[in-house]
Design an enzyme around this catalytic site. Structure first.
Site, mmCIF file in Angstrom:
data_model
loop_
_atom_site.group_PDB
_atom_site.id
_atom_site.type_symbol
_atom_site.label_atom_id
_atom_site.label_comp_id
_atom_site.label_asym_id
_atom_site.label_seq_id
_atom_site.Cartn_x
_atom_site.Cartn_y
_atom_site.Cartn_z
ATOM 1 C CG ASP A 1 42.753 26.616 34.680
ATOM 2 O OD1 ASP A 1 41.609 26.500 35.143
ATOM 3 O OD2 ASP A 1 43.578 27.398 35.168
ATOM 4 C CE LYS B 1 60.395 26.422 30.129
ATOM 5 N NZ LYS B 1 60.892 27.244 31.229
ATOM 6 N N GLY B 2 55.090 21.980 30.358
ATOM 7 C CA GLY B 2 54.345 21.180 31.341
ATOM 8 C C GLY B 2 54.094 19.736 30.965
ATOM 9 C CB VAL C 1 47.712 20.552 40.800
ATOM 10 C CG1 VAL C 1 46.448 20.246 41.566
ATOM 11 C CG2 VAL C 1 47.431 20.640 39.308
#
Ligand code: IMP
Length: 193
Positions: free
Chosen positions: A118, A59-60, A168
């Site tokens: 990441d 969903k990011g 974050v």
């Protein structure tokens, strides 16, 4: 959501109040807006005359995708995938496809829109998966990149902001599904004992 009336950053155009769980703002709304405009111009130039398929990773990437697509002066379509590899702040390393594309990727110019790279495990898996579907081209546009955290190499053609190795939230990014709606990117306060 609880908000306090402290402005975010010292930017005149910044309207949002700082969420009480946020220790520090890393990227303000204004910085994000300007960078997305630049990315939009670069993508418009690079894909001129082609029909682009944006693949948003749920969903990011939702906020990033919706702002970025408004900056594209191109014919484009949008599709979504949902992958899961994270639990809280930790990557489990096992990637699962929870939702797949509605349309075939064959012969298309695919631009994967991701919130953050990441370890690179999620996108490495995804790129291998999408390559087997024979797209005409396959590239990545990531809003954020934490290059110091890589476990596998992933090459993103477009990156919004490289950031340090910090967890974050905001602008689509969550911690346990919270904070996605913050219009800025911030670093959470440490949990209270
Ligand atoms: P990777 O597989 O380790 O590259 O992780 C990719 C996914 O992990 C991203 O799409 C995010 O959903 C999540 N993620 C990684 N770092 C952060 C972070 O700092 N905040 C929120 N989500 C993160």
């Amino acid at each position: 959501m609880r908000r306090v009336s402290r402005p975010v950053g010292d930017n005149k155009n910044q309207t949002a109040a700082l969420h009480p769980d946020i220790a520090r703002v890393l990227l303000t709304e204004e910085q994000i807006r300007e960078r997305i405009r630049e990315l939009g111009h670069a993508i418009t130039r690079d894909y001129a005359g082609r029909r682009l398929t944006l693949v948003g990773i749920l969903k990011g990437s939702v906020m990033f995708l919706s702002d970025l697509m408004r900056e594209l002066d191109l014919d484009c379509t949008v599709d979504f995938m949902c992958l899961s590899s994270y639990s809280g702040k930790e990557s489990t390393g096992v990637v699962r496809v929870m939702l797949d594309l509605r349309e075939s990727a064959e012969g298309r110019d695919i631009l994967v829109i991701e919130d953050i790279i990441d370890t690179g495990l999620t996108l490495s898996y995804l790129m291998q998966n999408l390559k087997t579907r024979n797209p005409r081209s396959l590239e990545i546009c990531a809003f954020l990149d934490k290059p110091d955290c890589r476990k596998v190499q992933v090459r993103a053609k477009y990156v919004g902001f490289p950031i340090p190795n910090e967890f974050v939230v905001g602008y689509g990014l969550d911690y346990n599904e919270q904070y996605r709606n913050l219009p800025y990117v911030g670093i959470l306060k440490p949990p209270r004992a």
